[in-house]
Design a protein around this motif. Structure first.
Motif, PDB file in Angstrom:
ATOM      1  N   SER A 132       0.817  -1.212   0.000  1.00 29.79           N
ATOM      2  CA  SER A 132       0.000   0.000   0.000  1.00 29.79           C
ATOM      3  C   SER A 132       0.852   1.264   0.000  1.00 29.79           C
ATOM      4  CB  SER A 132      -0.931  -0.012   1.214  1.00 29.79           C
ATOM      5  OG  SER A 132      -0.175  -0.064   2.413  1.00 29.79           O
ATOM      6  N   GLU A 133       1.917   1.271   0.779  1.00 28.71           N
ATOM      7  CA  GLU A 133       2.747   2.480   0.862  1.00 28.71           C
ATOM      8  C   GLU A 133       3.407   2.789  -0.477  1.00 28.71           C
ATOM      9  OE1 GLU A 133       6.435   4.288   3.550  1.00 28.71           O
ATOM     10  OE2 GLU A 133       5.559   2.326   3.999  1.00 28.71           O
ATOM     11  N   ALA A 134       3.969   1.775  -1.138  1.00 32.45           N
ATOM     12  CA  ALA A 134       4.606   2.008  -2.434  1.00 32.45           C
ATOM     13  C   ALA A 134       3.583   2.420  -3.488  1.00 32.45           C
ATOM     14  CB  ALA A 134       5.339   0.742  -2.882  1.00 32.45           C
ATOM     15  N   MET A 135       2.392   1.843  -3.437  1.00 31.62           N
ATOM     16  CA  MET A 135       1.367   2.211  -4.399  1.00 31.62           C
ATOM     17  C   MET A 135       0.893   3.643  -4.192  1.00 31.62           C
ATOM     18  SD  MET A 135      -0.789  -1.385  -4.406  1.00 31.62           S
ATOM     19  CE  MET A 135      -1.966  -0.855  -5.619  1.00 31.62           C
ATOM     20  N   GLU A 136       0.800   4.092  -2.950  1.00 29.00           N
ATOM     21  CA  GLU A 136       0.405   5.482  -2.695  1.00 29.00           C
ATOM     22  C   GLU A 136       1.447   6.458  -3.229  1.00 29.00           C
ATOM     23  OE1 GLU A 136      -0.232   5.792   1.462  1.00 29.00           O
ATOM     24  OE2 GLU A 136      -2.092   4.622   1.459  1.00 29.00           O
ATOM     25  N   LYS A 137       2.721   6.150  -3.045  1.00 25.93           N
ATOM     26  CA  LYS A 137       3.765   7.018  -3.574  1.00 25.93           C
ATOM     27  C   LYS A 137       3.737   7.051  -5.100  1.00 25.93           C
ATOM     28  CE  LYS A 137       6.947   6.314   0.318  1.00 25.93           C
ATOM     29  NZ  LYS A 137       8.282   5.801   0.732  1.00 25.93           N
ATOM     30  N   SER A 138       3.503   5.904  -5.712  1.00 26.62           N
ATOM     31  CA  SER A 138       3.447   5.853  -7.165  1.00 26.62           C
ATOM     32  C   SER A 138       2.257   6.640  -7.704  1.00 26.62           C
ATOM     33  CB  SER A 138       3.373   4.400  -7.632  1.00 26.62           C
ATOM     34  OG  SER A 138       3.241   4.316  -9.033  1.00 26.62           O
ATOM     35  N   ALA A 139       1.112   6.543  -7.009  1.00 28.57           N
ATOM     36  CA  ALA A 139      -0.057   7.299  -7.453  1.00 28.57           C
ATOM     37  C   ALA A 139       0.180   8.796  -7.347  1.00 28.57           C
ATOM     38  CB  ALA A 139      -1.271   6.888  -6.627  1.00 28.57           C
ATOM     39  N   ALA A 140       0.843   9.223  -6.276  1.00 28.86           N
ATOM     40  CA  ALA A 140       1.156  10.653  -6.151  1.00 28.86           C
ATOM     41  C   ALA A 140       2.104  11.108  -7.258  1.00 28.86           C
ATOM     42  CB  ALA A 140       1.768  10.920  -4.777  1.00 28.86           C
ATOM     43  N   GLN A 141       3.081  10.255  -7.604  1.00 27.62           N
ATOM     44  CA  GLN A 141       3.991  10.609  -8.697  1.00 27.62           C
ATOM     45  C   GLN A 141       3.251  10.712 -10.020  1.00 27.62           C
ATOM     46  OE1 GLN A 141       6.484   7.522 -10.287  1.00 27.62           O
ATOM     47  NE2 GLN A 141       8.291   8.842 -10.296  1.00 27.62           N
TER      48      GLN A 141
END
Length: 1193
Positions: free
Chosen positions: A257-266
């Motif tokens: 979840s944490e990596a996916m949230e960062k990717s979505a923000a990018q």
């Protein structure tokens, strides 16, 4: 195009050598072996998310077939045998994907013949194996018989010329692709750690044939993809999961979840700015195409066809036809130390027509009519979201004013300003890019969650626990059972500028929830076990569990025809005992925003004013029935919210927050949420009773209901943090005061905080408008009054309930017994759930304050009808024509007498003082009605012979009038009985007979006015305080049940505040042990009756004693009852041996002071300061316990 194919091969393939190539140019066939594909090129082509990276791709054999003579109509076929792809997850997002390989290979050239050939390539792969390595698990995906091919607008293969739609005027082209596979196998297994022995069940899922439909919109000038639409279609799915597998799924998702949230923000920060995209000028090919067009009509028809299939924005969709999910217990649950109450439990979840839509680049505030499955639910959400955006824009303008005011204040103080600087300041400019939104839409046409089944008690036919009742309610089939839409906002360039809070809209239609105790116990243990396992997983892999305040999300939930069923698990002991009770509502709105009607700040202010008119809620002294430890029902949080003193703008002007135009400037934590729940119609029914004949029996008639909910403890913690920030120098106090005084003169803020105060704009109900801006800034201490008290002393949950309309309820003896047993069953279920929560609950919280809650209820008036047994009549053989009054008239007489009894006058009994009617006139009148009834039946065509069990009810409304012939208006037929009759017959041998068959009950109505109630929860302690302003009994005698249900009064509300006649306090838990040792377990009841006056018939009191009887053994409830200044008139209405004897004189009972105390052993002690000669009249109503009577206690 050959050069283009050569470039594509060079880009996609690595380590290409001559020994791997077998090519026959003339035949158009070729073969390659042992190939390695370029990872970066594949990432760009597949547009993978940046939290996922491709490490290696290889293929053992590839074959190509080129139809040289049919390239315009037939595709090039590329066949691969086995492809193996190795991927890994990224803790930090990798660099974003590059441009499309096709556009790169074509050298940014126009869309021509070579691009058409390459884009039409057909691909088939026998087997694809994808291996993914993550931090906590390894996963593999295996696809068999994968095919990629071009299709036409009907998603069918055919001529390549029909697989694309070109619009020369736009310079854009649409192409259609489809990807299908025969089977996919998904496996995931945890990575075993040597330091921590963690054993988890592997996850496996096998799906049948599925497909993906892709629509691409390219720009013809440079072949770049402008928009795309992808639809993943899955057929019927069946998945059986154990609880260990489900826990593993949740843990794996949490680790990503944490990596996916960062990717979505990018991805949001790199989103294209659609506002700056200008249409490309016509290319040479477009000009030639336009010139070559035969007619303008052909171009117009192509434009219309293009519009029909146009992709207006990028979107991704998932469609599942049917999903059956079975969740089962592990057989080794006891080995893991979990002792479940239900062994080998299993639950089935069935979903139909699931669709998930994702729109990542939608312009905020624009219409979404082009979305898939656009309907009434999306339209309702659109209206609500648009109002939120309008409010946000006005707040941004006010925030700009505050920032400008701070800049002027800094200028006057000479901070960082040179002597030659300009003295004029303007608000910071708004970003040039348009605000964008990212939306996820979930739709579910129908679903059923079945009750749990166990090995020791299997269910032959599964019964639903949660289901949709669209068919039984005749609702449209296109209406979804659940519609949910979540939206986030962002700026494409990532500019630090205020953005709105995310919002969530949910619509629930015709849902029914059955409170099955076994299923609830199993689900509670299942959820606790899942939570405990997730916490251990997060500690093991040191996942970031940030303690930052939860962000506020604007939420609105709309409900239509929702139903809650509470069944009884015991067998019936009474003939009219129901099987379940149902709570229903026609329309429901629950929201933490103030835009829906009935949930606005003015509605809250009106509700608070109604509560403040009652001394029960506003009295500062701890008078009975409340105590010194009682919570305040009207918490200051409600007051601040009603007057708009809890907004971000208000905090800025009070100096609690620095004025800035940052991203989170107008965002608030979820701790400040204040919820409103409004039911337009709310009612309760009994179901399953034999007398109901398969239809529900009314329990509580429909009435509107409003609830307001807040969290004072979390609210106070938030203000404590704000006050700490102010003390640390976020904004100097002197500067904030100066800003406040300047903004106080702003007209905009005057309009914001107080609307026009002219008499024409004042509300019609006399309510005061919110405080003006002057009042807000003059009282500097009021804004921090909440923070002055410690958050540990605040209540966790505060609820106020308001019932504006008259409430009407009815209950019979069987229903009363059913409600008592249902109450015991609910208490037992609550105790079981609490024990499991304490045993298997979270261990991470440590020592925390016990949960506390306060509920306040205000009801203007109510009417409770006790349906007693019929009162025996002196002569049962008397014809209804011989009676003096009809049931309806007797009820009217009693009601009139009841109203007169409020002034302590003796009421007239049923029939007392009524005029005697001449029997001759009555017979003529009755024959007239029979004749009119006969004509009515003949004219309506309902003359059916041979039915001897039919029934008909006639009410003679004008029997007291003149005996002359009456019109048809005098004839009234009971409509409820007409529904139950199969036929209406005029019976035997030509003789007209009228069968009078009605269900008679003796009705005792308790009319209640001004009901105030509060509920306090403090850990295991519970205290209920009840105060009733006035209560009056109304005895209707024997009346038809259906006639009473159809002719109930609407009630009357007293205008003045009444002195309470009844005050009740019920305590339970450890705190109640101060009254009695048994009170800790069973509770302690205190009741005060003061200034009560009523008139009773002795038959009604005897019936009431029978009504309160219960077969089962009840628990001893210690109590203390105080009666003061009570006046009761008793009349003996029993049968007399001689009708010529005068009626008995009513007995007047006056109680000045009486105390009744019940001990733990069940004995009653009765005494008082004065003698009570008629005390035995009341003692016969008490249960047969040991009685002690003393003059004083």
């Amino acid at each position: 195009w050959f050069n283009l194919c050569h470039k594509q091969a060079i880009q996609h393939l690595q380590n290409l050598s001559p020994d791997k190539i077998n090519l026959s140019t003339l035949k158009g066939e070729g073969q390659l072996t042992n190939l390695e594909l370029d990872e970066e090129v594949l990432q760009n082509m597949l547009d993978l998310p940046t939290w996922l990276a491709i490490n290696k791709v290889c293929c053992n054999k590839a074959a190509i077939r080129i139809p040289w003579t049919k390239l315009k109509t037939h595709p090039i076929t590329l066949s691969l045998d086995k492809v193996v792809m190795e991927m890994s997850t990224c803790d930090e997002p990798r660099p974003p994907n590059g441009p499309s390989p096709i556009a790169t290979a074509s050298g940014q050239s126009e869309y021509g013949f070579a691009e058409k050939v390459v884009e039409g390539i057909s691909l088939s792969v026998n087997s694809i194996v994808i291996r993914i390595s993550a931090k906590a698990f390894n996963a593999s995906f295996e696809l068999s018989q994968l095919q990629v091919y071009s299709v036409n607008t009907s998603w069918a293969t055919g001529d390549l010329r029909y697989t694309r739609i070109l619009d020369p005027t736009r310079g854009e082209i649409l192409t259609f692709k489809e990807v299908s596979w025969q089977m996919i196998r998904i496996e995931a297994d945890a990575i075993q750690n040597t330091e921590h022995e963690v054993v988890r069940a592997p996850i496996r899922l096998i799906t049948n044939q599925s497909k993906i439909r892709v629509t691409l919109k390219r720009r013809m000038k440079d072949c770049n993809v402008i928009e795309s639409k992808l639809i993943l279609i899955l057929e019927d799915l069946l998945w059986v999961l154990t609880d260990s597998q489900l826990k593993a799924m949740v843990q794996y998702a949490k680790s990503l979840s944490e990596a996916m949230e960062k990717s979505a923000a990018q991805r949001k920060s790199m989103a294209p700015d659609t506002t700056q995209v200008t249409p490309a000028p016509p290319s040479a090919q477009q000009v030639r195409t336009q010139q070559a067009s035969a007619t303008a009509d052909q171009s117009a028809s192509m434009a219309r066809l293009f519009n029909d299939y146009d992709v207006r924005e990028t979107s991704h969709h998932l469609q599942i036809t049917h999903l059956d999910l079975h969740i089962c217990d592990d057989t080794n649950a006891k080995d893991r130390g979990l002792n479940k109450r239900l062994d080998s439990g299993a639950m089935q979840l069935s979903f139909s027509s699931i669709s998930v839509d994702y729109y990542p680049f939608h312009k905020a505030g624009e219409s979404s009519m082009h979305w898939m499955h656009y309907g009434e639910a999306t339209k309702s959400r659109e209206t609500w979201a648009r109002s939120l955006l309008e409010e946000f824009k006005s707040n941004v303008e006010m925030l700009k004013t505050a920032v400008s005011g701070q800049s002027q204040s800094s200028l006057q103080h000479g901070e960082n300003i040179s002597t030659g600087s300009s003295t004029s300041f303007s608000p910071p400019p708004a970003p040039k890019t348009q605000l964008m939104s990212s939306s996820i839409v979930l739709r579910m046409a129908d679903f059923s969650i079945f009750q749990v089944s166990t090995a020791d008690q299997p269910r032959s036919s599964p019964q639903s626990m949660i289901s949709c009742n669209k068919k039984s309610l005749y609702l449209p089939q296109e209406m979804p059972a659940i519609h949910a839409e979540f939206t986030e906002y962002y700026f494409p360039d990532g500019k630090d500028y205020p953005i709105p809070c995310p919002n969530l809209y949910v619509q629930l239609n015709a849902l029914q929830l059955v409170l099955d105790s076994r299923s609830l116990v199993w689900l509670n243990l299942f959820a606790l076990d899942l939570r405990q396992s997730l916490e251990q997983f997060m500690e093991l892999y040191k996942l970031n569990d940030s303690q930052k305040p939860e962000e506020h999300v604007d939420i609105k939930v709309d409900g239509l025809m929702l139903k809650l069923v509470i069944p009884a698990e015991q067998e019936r002991t009474q003939p009219d005992q129901p099987r379940s009770v149902s709570v229903q509502t026609s329309e429901m709105v629950a929201t933490n925003t103030r835009h829906p009607s009935g949930c606005t700040r003015s509605s809250l202010e009106a509700l608070l004013q109604a509560f403040q008119e009652q001394p029960f809620f506003t009295s500062l002294s701890a008078s009975f029935p409340r105590s010194q430890n009682s919570f305040s029902v009207l918490h200051p949080v409600f007051q601040r919210h009603a007057h708009e003193q809890d907004t971000c703008i208000h905090d800025v002007y009070r100096g609690l927050a620095p004025p800035s135009l940052s991203t989170n400037a107008l965002k608030t934590p979820a701790a400040t949420d204040l919820w409103a729940v409004h039911f337009s119609q709310f009612w309760v029914d009994y179901e399953g009773s034999r007398s109901g004949r398969g239809r529900p029996t009314p329990c509580v008639d429909s009435f509107p209901l409003t609830l307001w909910v807040c969290h004072p403890a979390r609210y106070t913690q938030h203000h404590e943090r704000l006050r700490a920030g102010v003390g640390s120098g976020l904004l100097p106090r002197s500067e904030s005061t100066e800003i406040a005084s300047r903004l106080q003169r702003k007209k905009l803020l005057k309009e914001f905080y107080s609307t026009d105060a002219s008499p024409s704009n004042m509300p019609s109900n006399g309510l005061h408008k919110p405080h003006s801006l002057d009042g807000l800034f003059s009282d500097s201490s009021s804004s921090l009054s909440l923070a002055s008290s410690s958050s540990s002393s605040e209540v966790n949950l505060q609820v106020i309930v308001h019932i504006q309309k008259h409430l009407s309820a009815q209950v019979s003896h069987g229903q009363y017994v059913f409600l008592l047993r249902l109450q015991n069953a609910v208490k037992s279920l609550q105790r079981t759930l609490q024990q499991d929560l304490e045993q298997y609950g979270s261990k991470r919280q440590g020592s925390t304050q016990p949960f506390s809650a306060c509920v306040g209820v205000l009801m203007k008036s109510a009417e409770v009808a006790l349906l007693l047994k019929p009162i025996p009549q002196p002569d049962l053989n008397t014809s209804p024509l011989d009676s003096d009054v009809s049931p309806s008239e007797s009820r009217a007489t009693l009601e009139a007498g009841s109203e007169e009894s409020d002034g302590h006058e003796r009421p007239s009994a049923a029939g007392e003082g009524a005029r005697k009617v001449d029997h001759t006139d009555m017979l003529i009148h009755s024959h007239t009605h029979c004749f009119l009834l006969f004509v009515h039946v003949l004219c309506s065509g309902r003359l059916i012979q041979g039915k001897s069990q039919s029934s008909l009810s006639v009410t003679f409304k004008n029997m007291k009038k003149s005996p002359s012939l009456q019109s048809l208006d005098d004839l009234s037929i009971d409509s409820y009985l007409l529904e139950d009759c199969d036929s209406y017959s005029l019976l035997e041998r030509g003789t007209v007979t009228l069968e009078h068959h009605v269900l008679l009950v003796s009705v005792l109505v308790l009319k209640i006015h001004s009901v105030c109630c509060s509920l306090d929860l403090k850990g295991d302690d519970t205290a209920v305080a009840l105060e009733v302003g006035r209560i009056r009994p109304n005895q209707l005698g024997n009346v038809s049940l259906r006639q009473y249900l159809s002719n109930r009064s609407l009630g009357s509300e007293p205008s003045a505040v009444l002195n309470p006649e009844v005050q009740v306090r019920l305590e339970s838990g450890p705190g109640a042990a101060v009254h009695s040792p048994l009170a800790k377990q069973n509770g302690f009841l205190q009741c005060r009756l003061q200034g009560f006056s009523a008139d009773f018939l002795m038959a009604s009191l005897r019936n009431l004693a029978l009504f309160l009887e219960e077969d089962s053994t009840s628990q001893v409830l210690p109590m203390e009852i105080t009666i003061k200044d009570t006046h009761v008139n008793l009349k003996d209405d029993g049968p007399r041996d001689d009708t010529s004897e005068p009626e008995a004189t009513p007995i007047a009972v006056h109680i000045h002071n009486l105390l009744i105390h019940r001990q733990d052993d069940g004995s009653f002690s009765i005494g008082g300061g004065y003698s009570c000669p008629l005390l035995p009249v009341f003692l016969f109503l008490l249960p047969p316990f040991h009685l002690n009577y003393n003059r004083s206690l």
